[in-house]
Write a protein that holds these residues in place. Structure first.
Motif, PDB file in Angstrom:
ATOM      1  N   ARG A   1      30.315  69.964  31.751  1.00  0.00           N
ATOM      2  CA  ARG A   1      30.909  68.631  31.911  1.00  0.00           C
ATOM      3  C   ARG A   1      31.302  68.008  30.578  1.00  0.00           C
ATOM      4  O   ARG A   1      32.222  67.179  30.515  1.00  0.00           O
ATOM      5  CB  ARG A   1      29.934  67.720  32.669  1.00  0.00           C
ATOM      6  N   ASP A   2      30.641  68.420  29.509  1.00  0.00           N
ATOM      7  CA  ASP A   2      31.000  67.912  28.184  1.00  0.00           C
ATOM      8  C   ASP A   2      32.437  68.285  27.823  1.00  0.00           C
ATOM      9  O   ASP A   2      33.134  67.531  27.153  1.00  0.00           O
ATOM     10  CB  ASP A   2      30.043  68.461  27.111  1.00  0.00           C
TER      11      ASP A   2
ATOM     12  N   LYS B   1      36.496  64.402  27.985  1.00  0.00           N
ATOM     13  CA  LYS B   1      37.615  63.786  27.271  1.00  0.00           C
ATOM     14  C   LYS B   1      38.729  63.409  28.232  1.00  0.00           C
ATOM     15  O   LYS B   1      39.310  62.321  28.142  1.00  0.00           O
ATOM     16  CB  LYS B   1      38.138  64.743  26.199  1.00  0.00           C
ATOM     17  N   ASP B   2      39.044  64.311  29.161  1.00  0.00           N
ATOM     18  CA  ASP B   2      40.119  64.064  30.122  1.00  0.00           C
ATOM     19  C   ASP B   2      39.636  63.378  31.389  1.00  0.00           C
ATOM     20  O   ASP B   2      40.421  62.719  32.085  1.00  0.00           O
ATOM     21  CB  ASP B   2      40.799  65.378  30.505  1.00  0.00           C
ATOM     22  N   ILE B   3      38.331  63.533  31.691  1.00  0.00           N
ATOM     23  CA  ILE B   3      37.757  62.904  32.885  1.00  0.00           C
ATOM     24  C   ILE B   3      36.501  62.144  32.446  1.00  0.00           C
ATOM     25  O   ILE B   3      35.379  62.664  32.544  1.00  0.00           O
ATOM     26  CB  ILE B   3      37.409  63.955  33.965  1.00  0.00           C
ATOM     27  N   PRO B   4      36.647  60.955  31.933  1.00  0.00           N
ATOM     28  CA  PRO B   4      35.519  60.211  31.347  1.00  0.00           C
ATOM     29  C   PRO B   4      34.328  60.028  32.282  1.00  0.00           C
ATOM     30  O   PRO B   4      33.188  59.962  31.828  1.00  0.00           O
ATOM     31  CB  PRO B   4      36.151  58.854  30.986  1.00  0.00           C
ATOM     32  N   ASP B   5      34.586  59.963  33.585  1.00  0.00           N
ATOM     33  CA  ASP B   5      33.493  59.725  34.537  1.00  0.00           C
ATOM     34  C   ASP B   5      33.032  61.018  35.217  1.00  0.00           C
ATOM     35  O   ASP B   5      32.439  60.981  36.302  1.00  0.00           O
ATOM     36  CB  ASP B   5      33.891  58.699  35.584  1.00  0.00           C
ATOM     37  N   VAL B   6      33.295  62.169  34.590  1.00  0.00           N
ATOM     38  CA  VAL B   6      32.972  63.448  35.229  1.00  0.00           C
ATOM     39  C   VAL B   6      31.480  63.584  35.519  1.00  0.00           C
ATOM     40  O   VAL B   6      31.082  64.170  36.533  1.00  0.00           O
ATOM     41  CB  VAL B   6      33.467  64.632  34.360  1.00  0.00           C
TER      42      VAL B   6
END
Length: 310
Positions: free
Chosen positions: A218-219, A223-228
């Motif tokens: 998830r790290d 960047k592209d999915i802040p709430d991942v």
């Protein structure tokens, strides 16, 4: 008549001496060729590094440019990067001599050691550790909350990057079998999606019920999915696995292997190059590696060796 016979004998001796000289020359050439084949007299004029996708291939190719430049300067020969399609391609490249330096995951190294007789030089340090675990990822609103839940639910869609990936498939598969899944192929709907990032994204878009990846995939997506991390949850881990590393084909000259190892170890003191390693494979540091560390991986490899056709 005696003079004629003497002349014939003299001419014969000339041909014998010439033939012996030719044989010696041919033998020397054969010995030199043999020595070259064994890597004893090989002159290294260029080195190729092989990478396998953990992210988009174009991204890796762009990100490793500074590493190419650094190694070229340190080793004194041009070093070029090549992004392979998968682990099989990397191992085959090292076996045939088309790839000299390989970024191998643990299983890839074990396979490469057996098939291509490579030597491991260094390994990754992440979060202060030289080992890691595979993780199971599910959607936050999923009813799956543990590996036990996965084992208890037949028919789930399982996403992973590559069937030869240590953390993406092999260690989780071994664990699931030990926990009671008799036939992975009939119990799950499996989908190989080429990278760890893609496996997590498959869960995120609903095309898979769970994914197995390295910790913490998830790290990479944050960047592209802040709430991942709010959308995906980690529901379990495997046992510890040695970190991935860098291997070289064993028939490279010993002095070149030593220079390659020294160059990689020196990256610990070069933040700008270490940043490249972090961007490509999330390496925080580099440590020396030995073959014996991968025995635990060999044990898992033996379980799948036949079905993988190796």
């Amino acid at each position: 008549m005696k003079k004629f016979l003497a002349l014939l004998m003299a001419i014969g001796m000339v041909f014998v001496i010439a033939a012996c000289g030719s044989d010696d020359k041919d033998k020397t050439s054969d010995d030199n060729a043999k020595g070259k084949d064994e890597g004893k007299t090989e002159e290294v004029t260029e080195l190729t590094m092989g990478f396998i996708p953990s992210q988009e291939a174009d991204t890796i190719a762009d990100n490793v440019k500074p590493l190419e430049e650094y190694l070229t300067e340190q080793l004194g020969v041009p070093v070029k990067a090549e992004v392979m399609i998968d682990f099989v391609g990397l191992v085959e490249g090292m076996r045939t001599g088309k790839v000299d330096i390989g970024f191998t995951n643990p299983f890839g190294y074990v396979q490469a050691k057996e098939r291509a007789n490579v030597d491991v030089l260094v390994k990754a340090i992440r979060h202060g550790s030289d080992t890691y675990k595979a993780q199971y990822v599910a959607a936050t609103d999923s009813k799956l909350n543990s590996v036990d839940d996965i084992v208890a639910t037949e028919g789930l869609t399982w996403a992973y990057g590559d069937p030869l990936s240590t953390s993406g498939f092999l260690f989780p598969a071994s664990q699931l079998m030990e926990m009671g899944v008799e036939n992975l192929d009939t119990f799950f709907n499996q989908t190989a999606v080429q990278s760890h990032d893609n496996a997590a994204l498959a869960v995120l878009d609903g095309s898979a019920d769970f994914a197995t990846t390295f910790t913490d995939v998830r790290d990479n997506l944050e960047k592209d999915i802040p709430d991942v991390k709010e959308k995906l949850k980690v529901i379990g881990y495997t046992d510890a696995i040695p970190n991935d590393g860098v291997s070289v084909r064993s028939d490279l000259p010993e002095d070149m292997k030593a220079k390659i190892k020294e160059a990689f170890m020196a990256i610990n003191d070069k933040p700008e190059v270490l940043k490249v390693m972090n961007e490509v494979y999330t390496w925080d540091g580099i440590a020396e590696a030995s073959d014996e560390e991968f025995d635990v991986v060999r044990e898992v490899y033996e379980k799948f060796k036949d079905q993988l056709g190796e």
